[in-house]
Structures are given as C-alpha cells and as structure tokens.
Design an enzyme around this catalytic site. Structure first.
Site, PDB file in Angstrom:
ATOM      1  N   GLU A  48       0.845  -1.211   0.000  1.00 54.76           N
ATOM      2  CA  GLU A  48       0.000   0.000   0.000  1.00 54.76           C
ATOM      3  C   GLU A  48       0.880   1.261   0.000  1.00 54.76           C
ATOM      4  OE1 GLU A  48      -2.717   1.714   3.186  1.00 54.76           O
ATOM      5  OE2 GLU A  48      -4.172   0.477   2.140  1.00 54.76           O
ATOM      6  N   GLU A  95      -0.193   9.909   9.775  1.00 51.31           N
ATOM      7  CA  GLU A  95       0.001   8.881   8.741  1.00 51.31           C
ATOM      8  C   GLU A  95       0.704   9.401   7.476  1.00 51.31           C
ATOM      9  OE1 GLU A  95      -2.810   9.385  10.426  1.00 51.31           O
ATOM     10  OE2 GLU A  95      -3.199   7.493  11.478  1.00 51.31           O
ATOM     11  N   HIS A 124     -12.225   7.436  13.964  1.00 60.63           N
ATOM     12  CA  HIS A 124     -11.130   7.286  14.935  1.00 60.63           C
ATOM     13  C   HIS A 124      -9.941   8.198  14.684  1.00 60.63           C
ATOM     14  CE1 HIS A 124      -8.220   5.328  12.263  1.00 60.63           C
ATOM     15  NE2 HIS A 124      -9.243   4.754  11.694  1.00 60.63           N
ATOM     16  N   ARG A 170      -6.946  10.690  14.574  1.00 60.60           N
ATOM     17  CA  ARG A 170      -6.350  11.558  15.599  1.00 60.60           C
ATOM     18  C   ARG A 170      -6.558  13.034  15.289  1.00 60.60           C
ATOM     19  NH1 ARG A 170      -2.032   9.300  19.134  1.00 60.60           N
ATOM     20  NH2 ARG A 170      -2.169   7.067  18.816  1.00 60.60           N
ATOM     21  N   HIS A 179     -14.378   2.833  18.150  1.00 58.28           N
ATOM     22  CA  HIS A 179     -12.954   2.563  18.364  1.00 58.28           C
ATOM     23  C   HIS A 179     -12.645   2.699  19.859  1.00 58.28           C
ATOM     24  CE1 HIS A 179      -8.603   3.049  18.115  1.00 58.28           C
ATOM     25  NE2 HIS A 179      -8.633   2.750  16.828  1.00 58.28           N
TER      26      HIS A 179
HETATM   27  C1  UD1 Z   1      -3.815   3.524  14.788  1.00 52.89           C
HETATM   28  C2  UD1 Z   1      -2.962   4.135  13.673  1.00 52.89           C
HETATM   29  C3  UD1 Z   1      -3.846   4.675  12.564  1.00 52.89           C
HETATM   30  C4  UD1 Z   1      -4.833   3.634  12.096  1.00 52.89           C
HETATM   31  C5  UD1 Z   1      -5.627   3.098  13.288  1.00 52.89           C
HETATM   32  C6  UD1 Z   1      -6.539   1.987  12.845  1.00 52.89           C
HETATM   33  C7  UD1 Z   1      -0.856   5.203  14.344  1.00 52.89           C
HETATM   34  C8  UD1 Z   1      -0.194   6.441  14.822  1.00 52.89           C
HETATM   35  N1  UD1 Z   1      -2.193   5.251  14.218  1.00 52.89           N
HETATM   36  O1  UD1 Z   1      -4.546   4.580  15.400  1.00 52.89           O
HETATM   37  O2  UD1 Z   1      -3.020   5.061  11.475  1.00 52.89           O
HETATM   38  O3  UD1 Z   1      -5.710   4.243  11.187  1.00 52.89           O
HETATM   39  O4  UD1 Z   1      -4.701   2.569  14.246  1.00 52.89           O
HETATM   40  O5  UD1 Z   1      -7.482   1.692  13.822  1.00 52.89           O
HETATM   41  O6  UD1 Z   1      -0.206   4.229  14.105  1.00 52.89           O
HETATM   42  N2  UD1 Z   1      -6.943   0.780  21.965  1.00 52.89           N
HETATM   43  C9  UD1 Z   1      -7.492  -0.244  22.724  1.00 52.89           C
HETATM   44  N3  UD1 Z   1      -7.593  -1.492  22.139  1.00 52.89           N
HETATM   45  C10 UD1 Z   1      -7.174  -1.758  20.886  1.00 52.89           C
HETATM   46  C11 UD1 Z   1      -6.640  -0.703  20.126  1.00 52.89           C
HETATM   47  C12 UD1 Z   1      -6.521   0.555  20.681  1.00 52.89           C
HETATM   48  O7  UD1 Z   1      -7.860  -0.068  23.875  1.00 52.89           O
HETATM   49  O8  UD1 Z   1      -7.281  -2.908  20.416  1.00 52.89           O
HETATM   50  C13 UD1 Z   1      -6.822   2.130  22.571  1.00 52.89           C
HETATM   51  C14 UD1 Z   1      -5.625   2.258  23.545  1.00 52.89           C
HETATM   52  O9  UD1 Z   1      -5.966   3.141  24.568  1.00 52.89           O
HETATM   53  C15 UD1 Z   1      -4.550   2.875  22.648  1.00 52.89           C
HETATM   54  C16 UD1 Z   1      -5.404   3.827  21.825  1.00 52.89           C
HETATM   55  O10 UD1 Z   1      -6.597   3.106  21.550  1.00 52.89           O
HETATM   56  O11 UD1 Z   1      -3.518   3.543  23.368  1.00 52.89           O
HETATM   57  C17 UD1 Z   1      -4.771   4.339  20.573  1.00 52.89           C
HETATM   58  O12 UD1 Z   1      -4.233   3.308  19.805  1.00 52.89           O
HETATM   59  P1  UD1 Z   1      -3.090   3.652  18.718  1.00 52.89           P
HETATM   60  O13 UD1 Z   1      -2.691   2.400  18.052  1.00 52.89           O
HETATM   61  O14 UD1 Z   1      -2.023   4.486  19.324  1.00 52.89           O
HETATM   62  O15 UD1 Z   1      -3.805   4.618  17.708  1.00 52.89           O
HETATM   63  P2  UD1 Z   1      -5.114   4.478  16.865  1.00 52.89           P
HETATM   64  O16 UD1 Z   1      -5.871   5.734  17.111  1.00 52.89           O
HETATM   65  O17 UD1 Z   1      -5.749   3.174  17.098  1.00 52.89           O
HETATM   66  N1  UDP Z   2     -13.267  -2.919  10.741  1.00 58.48           N
HETATM   67  C1  UDP Z   2     -13.628  -4.019  11.514  1.00 58.48           C
HETATM   68  N2  UDP Z   2     -14.455  -3.809  12.583  1.00 58.48           N
HETATM   69  C2  UDP Z   2     -14.923  -2.586  12.933  1.00 58.48           C
HETATM   70  C3  UDP Z   2     -14.524  -1.464  12.141  1.00 58.48           C
HETATM   71  C4  UDP Z   2     -13.682  -1.670  11.057  1.00 58.48           C
HETATM   72  O1  UDP Z   2     -13.251  -5.145  11.227  1.00 58.48           O
HETATM   73  O2  UDP Z   2     -15.653  -2.477  13.925  1.00 58.48           O
HETATM   74  C5  UDP Z   2     -12.350  -3.138   9.612  1.00 58.48           C
HETATM   75  C6  UDP Z   2     -12.791  -2.584   8.283  1.00 58.48           C
HETATM   76  O3  UDP Z   2     -13.496  -3.565   7.551  1.00 58.48           O
HETATM   77  C7  UDP Z   2     -11.468  -2.209   7.609  1.00 58.48           C
HETATM   78  C8  UDP Z   2     -10.567  -1.900   8.757  1.00 58.48           C
HETATM   79  O4  UDP Z   2     -11.154  -2.442   9.917  1.00 58.48           O
HETATM   80  O5  UDP Z   2     -10.912  -3.310   6.902  1.00 58.48           O
HETATM   81  C9  UDP Z   2     -10.361  -0.420   8.906  1.00 58.48           C
HETATM   82  O6  UDP Z   2      -9.703  -0.158  10.101  1.00 58.48           O
HETATM   83  P1  UDP Z   2      -9.656   1.273  10.760  1.00 58.48           P
HETATM   84  O7  UDP Z   2     -10.822   2.080  10.314  1.00 58.48           O
HETATM   85  O8  UDP Z   2      -9.459   1.043  12.225  1.00 58.48           O
HETATM   86  O9  UDP Z   2      -8.277   1.857  10.217  1.00 58.48           O
HETATM   87  P2  UDP Z   2      -7.868   2.659   8.897  1.00 58.48           P
HETATM   88  O10 UDP Z   2      -8.279   1.871   7.716  1.00 58.48           O
HETATM   89  O11 UDP Z   2      -8.520   4.007   8.989  1.00 58.48           O
HETATM   90  O12 UDP Z   2      -6.386   2.785   9.043  1.00 58.48           O
END
Ligand code: UD1
Ligand code: UDP
Length: 377
Positions: A121, A135, A216, A218, A248
């Site tokens: 990607e 990102e 979700h 940031r 999220h």
């Molecule tokens: C991350 C990625 C973002 C991606 C997103 C997909 C970075 C900087 N950001 O953002 O590019 O689009 O994932 O979802 O890499 N948390 C939980 N359980 C989980 C996951 C997250 O509790 O399974 C909570 C935790 O408090 C964690 C917070 O979410 O610290 C943020 O998670 P983080 O991976 O830092 O960033 P995302 O906002 O999830």
């Molecule tokens: N997705 C999932 N469960 C959910 C929400 C999203 O399986 O409750 C899947 C969705 O089909 C897609 C991926 O997660 O493939 C997208 O992830 P997210 O939106 O967290 O991250 P991004 O694509 O913005 O990085």
C-alpha cells in the site's frame, strides 16, 4: 540468494492485519519463502480479532499497547522492540503495510540493519502532513527508502514517481484489502454463523434504513469528533434511520461518542466488530459515514455509498468512481449530504454502484511473485 527467501512481515493494528493476512497466507503456502510474522501489538483486542479469524499465530508479539499511549512513547517502544526481533530473525526482507507507527518503525528498524523493506500500500498521499496525522509523514518516511513499493493503484504509483522513487522499484499490485474482503465473504458464505451476531439489532431496527458509522482519526480528536457526534445525533432523530456505530476503543473517541450518543433509541454504539461482523454491517447498511481508510476501499467494492468525514483523502479513486464523497467534519454539511443521498433516489442510485478501483482480489499473489523475482536478482 540461495534457499528460500526469509520474509519478516510486521504489523500491529487492525487494518494492517486485515490487509496483510492474505499476503501471509500466500507466503506460507509458497515454498519459495520462509514466512515469519511479528505482531507489534500496537492494538490488542482489535488485532486479536483479526488474528483469530485469519488463523494467524505470530512468531513474535511485542504487546506494546498501553492505554492512550503518546506517539513518542509508542514510537520508541516499537523501534527498539522491532529491532531486536530483526536481529534474531535476520530476514532477507521486511514487509510493512500502510502508514501506522508500527509500519514506520518496522521500516526504520530494517533500514538501520540494511535489510531491504517492501512496502505494501505504497504511494498514498493526501498532500497534507496534518491530514491524516501522523500517517501522511509515516508513509512518506517509508517511501523514502523502501526497496520495493507495492502501489495499490496507478494514482499511488504516480505519486511515488513524482517523489523521484526509482521506477523499477514501483509496482501496481492492487490493494490486498480486496483480497481480504473476498476471503471473508467466502468464509461467511461457508459458515454464516460467523456473522450472525447482529441479528438481534437487525430485528430491533427492522423497517429502518441502516447507516454504518466508524470514526477514529487523531486529527479529528476534540472538535472534529464532537461535530461528527452531533451529526449522528441529528440523523438519529429521523424515524426511518438507524445508525450502527462500532466505536474505536481509543479513550479520546469513546468519551465523546458515549457522552453524546448513549441511550439514543436509533443509535447502536457497539464494541469493535470482528471482521465477519463488520462485513455484515457493510452488507446491511445503505450508507457508510466514516473517516477510516480501509472502509473507503471496501464500501465501493460492495457498491455502498461512503461519506468520508475528513478534509482530504489519499484515496481519490473512490471519489472519482462516484461511490465516495468527501464531506469534512462540519455537522451541518455531514447531515445535509447524508439527507440529500437518503431522500433523493437518483442521487443515491448514482453513488450505489459497485466499483473496484482498489484491486481485483489477487494482489497478495502478485506481491509474492514480485518478492520472489526481486530476491532472485
Ligand atoms: C492507529 C494508527 C492509525 C490507524 C488506526 C486503525 C498510528 C499512529 N495510528 O490509530 O493510522 O488508522 O490505528 O485503527 O499508528 N486501543 C485499545 N484497544 C485496541 C486498540 C486501541 O484499547 O485494540 C486504545 C488504547 O488506549 C490505545 C489507543 O486506543 O492507546 C490508541 O491506539 P493507537 O494504536 O495508538 O492509535 P489508533 O488511534 O488506534
Ligand atoms: N473494521 C472491523 N471492525 C470494525 C470497524 C472496522 O473489522 O468495527 C475493519 C474494516 O473492515 C477495515 C478496517 O477495519 O478493513 C479499517 O480499520 P480502521 O478504520 O481502524 O483503520 P484505517 O483503515 O482508517 O487505518
């Protein structure tokens, strides 16, 4: 190189795992490779949901997630943890996907060891380093030194060439998310019970049109998320609509959405859905409201209109194909665009057409073959 090529695939979040499981499946089945997998654990529950359905057992799991972790802390822990795994594994290639902190740190740790990086990607660009944040910079960092760039589309490949990336290292492969979506659709076809968990909600909302929501980003924390919540609240005031919103787990998202939307009769705030159930939501909804990257790719493939609640997109193909529309994070605009679509059958029909600008479902095999060809050189 002699003997099979050693590939270390690194991922840590839900979308990376979804987009890389088809490649890991293909690598594992291919005698040209020894496939090793390192999960950073940047996500925990959301990552584990994907590992389980895809049947992946990572060889390493760094378990780096901490609640509401800062980007500095996450980056530091990822870089040192991933470096150690690379010292142990001594791979011929490190594969990373997309633009998360895990992808950027995985690539950087490989570069520090002079291990070539293959970027899945590659080439997505919004042209704005604050949208999406962080990102856009993560993917530019990876693109500045990757040895192989697997661009999902011609547009992404062209963006890399504009940055003077060597043309022979850029390959248009399609996006592996379409491989993943086809795989999960097949699995649900074989085992419908994998996606039956929404049946209760479907019964509760019978007769209403379902709108799916995810959010979700940031850069939307604070005002942007509040405006999105307000738009959902206003749409939910309509009797003919029901909004299903898997929230999220990021506390910055949770507190806004739960504060604004809990208890509304036409809104279901859910825990993150596993991939089969999210595929089911895509299937039953008439419209998606999202700021997600992956959902912008999946919804067009299924002919579901998407209103993208962001200021910019690095995925113009959905907009050009007519299934996605960029609506920003202003509550009035989101509501107006949603109502226009829902109340105007011609506008709806113009958007609700299946397009596959992001891939044909065979991207993972293409990437395997390119890795093999480039390893034999
Ligand atoms: C991350 C990625 C973002 C991606 C997103 C997909 C970075 C900087 N950001 O953002 O590019 O689009 O994932 O979802 O890499 N948390 C939980 N359980 C989980 C996951 C997250 O509790 O399974 C909570 C935790 O408090 C964690 C917070 O979410 O610290 C943020 O998670 P983080 O991976 O830092 O960033 P995302 O906002 O999830
Ligand atoms: N997705 C999932 N469960 C959910 C929400 C999203 O399986 O409750 C899947 C969705 O089909 C897609 C991926 O997660 O493939 C997208 O992830 P997210 O939106 O967290 O991250 P991004 O694509 O913005 O990085």
């Amino acid at each position: 190189m002699t003997g099979p090529t050693r590939i270390l695939t690194v991922f840590g979040t839900r979308p990376e795992a979804i987009k890389l499981f088809p490649l890991v499946h293909a690598l594992e089945a291919d005698p040209r490779f020894v496939s090793r997998v390192c999960a950073s654990g940047q996500h925990r529950d959301m990552l584990d949901q994907v590992l389980e359905i895809a049947g992946l057992s990572p060889d390493h799991d760094l378990d780096v997630m901490l609640p509401d972790q800062t980007l500095d802390m996450l980056t530091a822990r990822l870089l040192t943890g991933l470096g150690k795994v690379m010292d142990e594994e001594q791979p011929d290639w490190v594969v990373v996907q997309g633009d998360t902190a895990t992808a950027m740190c995985g690539a950087l740790a490989a570069y520090y060891r002079k291990i070539p990086v293959a970027h899945v990607e590659a080439g997505l660009r919004s042209g704005n380093i604050h949208h999406p944040w962080p990102e856009e910079v993560n993917r530019k960092v990876i693109g500045s030194f990757a040895a192989l760039h697997f661009a999902p589309t011609e547009t992404a490949a062209a963006a890399l060439l504009r940055e003077n990336v060597a043309p022979e290292t850029v390959h248009v492969t399609g996006n592996t998310v379409i491989d993943a979506l086809r795989w999960i659709t097949r699995r649900i076809g074989e085992q419908p019970e994998l996606a039956e968990g929404l049946a209760g909600l479907e019964a509760r909302f019978a007769g209403k049109r379902i709108v799916g929501v995810t959010s979700h980003r940031r850069e939307n924390f604070g005002g942007g998320l509040e405006a999105i919540a307000e738009a959902i609240r206003r749409l939910a005031a309509r009797d003919d609509l029901a909004l299903i919103f898997p929230v999220h787990p990021n506390p910055n998202v949770r507190k806004v959405m739960e504060g604004a939307l809990s208890g509304l009769p036409n809104v279901a705030l859910l825990e993150p859905l596993d991939y089969p159930h999210f595929a089911r939501l895509l299937d039953i909804c008439c419209l998606m409201l999202t700021d997600s990257g992956g959902v912008q790719e999946e919804a067009p493939a299924l002919g579901k209109p998407v209103l993208v609640m962001r200021e910019t997109t690095e995925r113009p193909e959905g907009v050009e194909a007519g299934t996605a529309r960029l609506v920003g994070t202003d509550a009035d605009r989101i509501v107006a665009e949603a109502i226009r679509l829902l109340d105007d059958p011609a506008a709806y029909a113009a958007m609700a057409r299946a397009h596959n600008p992001f891939g044909d479902g065979h991207s993972a095999q293409r990437i395997c073959d390119l890795l093999a060809i480039n390893s034999a050189k």
